[in-house]
Structures are given as C-alpha cells and as structure tokens.
Enzyme design. Structure first.
Site, PDB file in Angstrom:
ATOM      1  N   GLU B  54       0.824  -1.219   0.000  1.00 56.84           N
ATOM      2  CA  GLU B  54       0.000   0.000   0.000  1.00 56.84           C
ATOM      3  C   GLU B  54       0.855   1.264   0.000  1.00 56.84           C
ATOM      4  OE1 GLU B  54      -0.625  -2.587   1.943  1.00 56.84           O
ATOM      5  OE2 GLU B  54      -2.697  -3.181   1.607  1.00 56.84           O
ATOM      6  N   PHE B 116     -12.274  -8.213  12.761  1.00 54.98           N
ATOM      7  CA  PHE B 116     -11.109  -8.583  11.952  1.00 54.98           C
ATOM      8  C   PHE B 116     -10.764  -7.440  10.999  1.00 54.98           C
ATOM      9  CE2 PHE B 116      -9.401 -10.622   8.050  1.00 54.98           C
ATOM     10  CZ  PHE B 116      -8.177 -10.989   8.590  1.00 54.98           C
ATOM     11  N   GLN B 117      -9.509  -7.033  10.991  1.00 53.36           N
ATOM     12  CA  GLN B 117      -8.994  -5.935  10.161  1.00 53.36           C
ATOM     13  C   GLN B 117      -9.724  -4.612  10.407  1.00 53.36           C
ATOM     14  OE1 GLN B 117      -8.619  -7.258   6.034  1.00 53.36           O
ATOM     15  NE2 GLN B 117      -6.557  -7.960   6.506  1.00 53.36           N
ATOM     16  N   LYS B 166     -18.152  -1.338   4.765  1.00 51.02           N
ATOM     17  CA  LYS B 166     -18.468  -2.425   3.850  1.00 51.02           C
ATOM     18  C   LYS B 166     -19.949  -2.402   3.457  1.00 51.02           C
ATOM     19  CE  LYS B 166     -17.115  -7.217   3.374  1.00 51.02           C
ATOM     20  NZ  LYS B 166     -16.583  -8.379   4.062  1.00 51.02           N
ATOM     21  N   MET B 476      23.972   9.648   3.668  1.00 51.14           N
ATOM     22  CA  MET B 476      23.809  10.888   4.427  1.00 51.14           C
ATOM     23  C   MET B 476      23.986  10.637   5.921  1.00 51.14           C
ATOM     24  SD  MET B 476      23.461  14.002   3.752  1.00 51.14           S
ATOM     25  CE  MET B 476      22.520  14.694   2.429  1.00 51.14           C
TER      26      MET B 476
END
Lengths: 74, 561
Positions: B54, B116-117, B166, B476
């Site tokens: 993502e 869930f999630q 959803k 760096m």
C-alpha cells in the site's frame, strides 16, 4: 489563554483542534462544548497553558480547517 | 417512475469517472472487494494499477499527481491496508500533493468491536490529512466523493482520506451528479488584498539588492510564466528551494538554497535588502538558524495559506492569495530596473564553490563520484526528462547537477524525506506523463525499502530508467556520523544483494559499472533501451556532500569542505 471557537456541527472536528494543540505541547485545562444559537453551530470554549505568540500561530492553523467559523483568544 | 438504484461501490466508481480519474493505484482486500469488483467492470475507462504494497500505491499516486497536476487516487483495504498508507499521507501533506485515499472499513455495526482488520483509521490519520471522512451510508457517497476532490485540489493541495464501510459499498442508492464550487466554512483560497501588493511593489522598487525565493507553490499554481515575467521586468535573481521551479536555461535562476544548496544564493540571502518568498514555507532546512537568517532583509511573503505567514520567519509584507493572481498584479506595479551589479555578485560568489564542482565532476580519484554520473545523464537524457530522486546524498547531488529545462521535472520527497519514495513515485509518474522520459535516481538504501514495486514494471512494461548509486552505506547518515559523531559508523553500512540479478528476476535488464571509462557507454545503452533498465554504479564509499550548512548556523558559516 482562553480560546473560543465557533464551528459547524461536524463529527470529530474537536479532535482536529485538540490534536493541533497537543502537537505544540499545550496542556489543556478545561474544555466545554455547547450549541451556539442554532443546532448546526457549536461553540468550543477551551483554556490552555501557552504564550500569546505561540497561540497566534496555532489559531491560524486551527482556522484553516473545514468547519471552523471563527476563533478568538484572550 | 422508478429511479434506478446502484450499489454503493458502483456509485463510487461512477463519481471517479466524472472526476476524470484515469489511473488508480491500489491493493485489494476484504473490506474493499466490492469496489475492486466495480472497478473491474469499468476496466475500459479506469485503470487499476496493482502495486505490491500500500505504501507503493500512495507513493505512485503522489508521483502521478506531481507530474500531471491532477489528483492522484489510491485505494486499499481496512486495517493494515489503511495503516500502510500513513507514511504517504504525511509525505503528501507536507509536500502539498493532492491525493485521494479510499480505504475500506468493516461494516457499520461492527465498528468499535475489534472486528477482523478493523482500525480506527480516521483518528489515526487526523494529523496527516487535509481532511478525512467516513461514509457509513451509500446515499452519502456522491456528495462526499465530489467534496473530497474539491478539498484535495483547492487552495494549498493536500491528501484526503475517505473511509467507506463495507455495508455502504453494498447498499443501493440513487446516483446523482453534484457540482462543488464552494464548501461552506472552508477557506480554500484567500482574497487578494491589492493594498498589500502595492506596499510590496513600493519596497521592491526602492530595493537595490532584491532576491526571489521560490517554492513548490509556483508549480502547483502553474505560475512559472508569471514568475519569470516579474523577475525579468525588475531583473531580480531567483533562487529556489529543493521542490521549487528551476530552469537552467534562464539567466536569472541562480540555483538552489538550503542545507546543501548552491553557495551564492545561500550567502547572498544574508546580504539582500528585500527577500521575496513565493509559495514556500521557510523550512528549517532552508533557513538554518532562524535567529541569524536574513535579519537584514525585509521579507515579502506571497502565500496561499495564512498560517504559513510568520510561522518561522517574521514577515514584513504578507501577500495572501494564489500566486497565479498575485504575481501579475505585482509585476504591473513593479518598475523596470537593471541591477547589473547585484546579479554579477552571484556569479562572483558562486566561483568560490568551483573547487567543490571540480571535485564532484572531474575528480582525479579512482573511485567514481555521484556528480559525474549525473553529468553523463545530462549528456544523454531527453530535454524534458523527469528526474525522480529518493532521499539522501544522491538526492542532493542530483538536485544540484541535474540540468532542468522544463516544468514539473523534479519529483522528490522534500518535507518528510521518505526513503523508498522514488521507485513507486517513478512508476506513478510514468502513468502521469506517458511521453516523458522518467529517470529514477536512487541509493542502495532507499532501493531496498520499496524494491518490491519492480513488480509494477513486470506487469505494465514501463520504460523507466533506474540509476542505482551504490556506495554500500546509508550515505547521508554516514556523512553526519563522520562530521558529528567522530566517525562511529553505527548501523549505516549495508551488506547489499546482487542488484542486477534481482532486476533479472523481475525481467528487467541491467548492468553494473565500476570503472569510469565504461560510464558513457553504459548510460547511452540505458537510454537507447526501450524497456525498463537498471544501471547500478559503484560510487565512492566515503563521500561527503558539500557545501553544507550545519544545524544551527547560516550565512558565512557554510562548510565548503
């Protein structure tokens, strides 16, 4: 410093205000949320520990958010 | 009469089509499946690019938005999918990139039950978005999507996150076209105050040594021509920030300011009498120590966002408004002037930096420098090529030595400094500018953060030129350890894999170069190749980027060695 904010009645808008104050480590003394005249306008009254110079910068940042109508501090 | 009803996900896709979204970067998942399904049904009109993570999706959307000036859209599922977007959101907010992130969410009745999630992505993303909103009902989709696009691109652009539950995706509702020209209680663009512009013009006309500092605001407002008109009329030199507009063909562009910027504009910032800052925010990497930064100068600040004025540096004349509108008004009121002596000062002072240029570009050492590779890229690249860089030493070197000749030709993570930004951003940029050459300059550290996105190349056959500058260190970090931590190289050395074989695994041709005499041929071969190409170049291990303004200093304290 006392801050008075007039805002439209949008969910979680107070979160954005608190997050901006927290980001600069201003400690919150009290917070009151109430309707202001109409049901779709809210008034947040806050007192925070900070200096006038620093609150000026934060007030400008709060003001730019969607839903904030006006902000006063004294 | 029966009004036709559509599924929520279908309405979402229809709105995206109205907003003329052509490409959408994303990753499917449980809570966004219905939207993925609807997107697949409209595959002829809207193209879903499957990334491998993502974070890659949001960086690709950023690259797409930066190069095309349109709104980048990315899509992910709830829970881990949504939290993986946070880095990109923070990056887009600080670099003012218009992004819409659509995340799935568990059903409305499951909110707050640790389903869930499920994550509370709205509260997580408050500090890193311009606006975020949850859509719990299908009938709100039309209005919210159009409003989000309006907010993302209005005023100072920024990321907007839309969280769709959803059940809202599955419910049926009426599709309606809503047009937004204004959102109530939202200050998108402040009104232009003409008296402030007149005040600014009086200051500029009286000035002997004015200097323009330009940031990304001018690119976002598409006001390059207006800026050049002002600069040419009054003969004011233009210095730019890392993300600002640069044009090496123009005689009044004097280089980059900031920590590793060019010497002359940095030194002369502390000698000018008027500093005209346009679309920039005086970041600490630009100002160094704010107590000694340009204290002699009066500051005119052209800015779209009121909260940026006086945030870091006190401002004398604030000019609020879109610089596309304010710049022509200012140009009208400014008198023509020659200022030959002031402009020649830049050339004289810049000569003090020549030694560094010699060392970077024409080194006598056996090991290769990053500068000479950028120089060879300049030799063979297309005129309007886009350079996408990651974060670190190569970013500074590429920004200093790359030959810029057209607008929107540099994409890099400026404010947040996200390592791993460039590879996905380059892929996104290619979708945004199909006919421009995309050169992705990247270090060995940053490459290993997001190299899974090479998978996008595999699927879409994008001819991106990846130049991997490999020094076996987080360059760096190592430079700072050398300068400020007594050469204790804590955790900055990298044991790298064989990058060429890695590229081969993704069906990308590549070459590894270690010898100076082979560079020109290899760079030419890379640009001649009409598919993706990875050119790995082994550069000097312990190389330092100079000039450098160390933390807490400015002015004459610029380190040249």
């Amino acid at each position: 410093m006392k801050i008075s904010i007039l805002a439209s009645n949008i969910e979680r808008l107070i979160n954005r205000v608190i997050i901006l104050l927290n980001r600069s480590n201003f400690s919150l003394i009290y917070l009151n949320i109430s309707y202001a005249k109409k049901p779709y306008i809210m008034r947040y009254t806050l007192e925070v520990k900070c200096t006038e110079v620093s609150i000026d910068k934060i007030a400008k940042q709060i003001e730019k958010h969607l839903g904030i109508i006006s902000i006063l501090y004294y | 009469m029966n009004i036709k009803k559509y599924k929520g996900s279908e309405i979402l896709v229809k709105n995206l089509l109205i907003e003329r979204v052509e490409y959408l970067f994303g990753y499917p998942g449980g809570a966004i499946m219905s939207v993925s399904d609807s997107l697949d049904r409209h595959a002829g009109h809207i193209c879903h690019i499957l990334t491998r993570h993502e974070q890659g999706a949001i960086h690709a959307a950023q690259g797409y938005a930066r190069v095309s000036g349109k709104v980048g859209v990315c899509i992910s599922t709830s829970g881990p999918g949504a939290t993986n977007l946070i880095t990109g959101l923070a990056d887009a907010l600080i670099d003012s990139t218009p992004i819409i992130c659509i995340t799935g969410q568990v059903s409305y009745n499951l909110l707050g039950t640790d389903a869930f999630q499920e994550t509370n992505i709205l509260d997580i993303s408050f500090p890193v978005t311009k606006w975020n909103v949850q859509i719990p009902r299908a009938q709100d989709i039309c209005q919210t999507i159009r409003k989000s696009f309006f907010i993302a691109r209005s005023g100072r652009p920024g990321p907007v996150l839309i969280d769709i539950t959803k059940d809202a995706q599955l419910q049926e509702a009426i599709f309606e076209e809503i047009l937004f020209h204004k959102v109530s209680y939202f200050r998108s663009c402040p009104k232009v105050e003409v008296n402030k512009i007149e005040e600014a013009a009086i200051l500029i006309n009286a000035a002997k040594r004015p200097l323009i500092l330009v940031g990304q605001g001018v690119i976002l407002a598409e006001a390059e021509e207006e800026l050049k008109a002002l600069s040419e009329k009054a003969n004011i030199p233009i210095a730019s920030t890392l993300l600002g507009i640069r044009d090496n063909n123009h005689p009044l562009f004097v280089g980059m300011i900031g920590m590793h910027g060019h010497y002359a504009p940095n030194v002369l910032t502390n000698q000018c009498d008027i500093l005209i800052a346009i679309g920039m925010r005086f970041d600490d990497r630009v100002t160094g120590n704010i107590n000694i930064y340009a204290i002699q100068a009066q500051i005119i600040h052209l800015e779209i966002e009121a909260c940026e004025i006086g945030k870091n540096i006190p401002c004398d004349v604030p000019v609020l408004g879109d610089c596309k509108k304010t710049l022509p008004l200012l140009t009208e009121r400014v008198q023509e002037n020659i200022r030959q002596e002031w402009i020649s000062d830049f050339i004289t002072i810049q000569k003090q930096e020549e030694k560094i240029g010699q060392k970077d570009l024409y080194t006598k050492k056996e090991s290769l420098t990053m500068g000479e590779i950028i120089q060879w890229i300049n030799q063979y690249k297309n005129k309007n090529a886009v350079m996408v860089t990651d974060v670190g030493q190569h970013q500074m070197i590429a920004s200093r030595y790359f030959y810029f000749s057209s607008s929107k030709s540099q994409i890099t993570s400026g404010g947040l400094g996200t390592m791993g930004f460039s590879l996905p951003a380059a892929m996104g940029a290619k979708f945004g500018a199909r006919y421009r050459q995309i050169i992705c300059v990247i270090g060995d550290g940053g490459f290993q953060m997001t190299f899974q996105e090479l998978g996008i190349l595999l699927k879409n056959n994008l001819p991106i030129k990846i130049v991997l500058l490999n020094n076996g260190f987080l360059g760096m970090v190592r430079q700072w350890q050398e300068l400020f931590f007594k050469r204790r190289y804590a955790f900055s050395a990298l044991l790298n894999p064989d990058f060429i074989r890695l590229a081969q695994a993704y069906n990308i041709s590549g070459k590894k170069i270690e010898k100076r005499k082979k560079i020109p041929e290899a760079v030419k071969e890379m640009f001649d190749c009409n598919t993706a190409y990875l050119l790995e170049i082994i550069v000097e291990r312990e190389y330092n980027v100079f000039p450098m303004i160390t933390i807490g200093t400015y002015g004459d304290e610029i380190r040249l060695y």
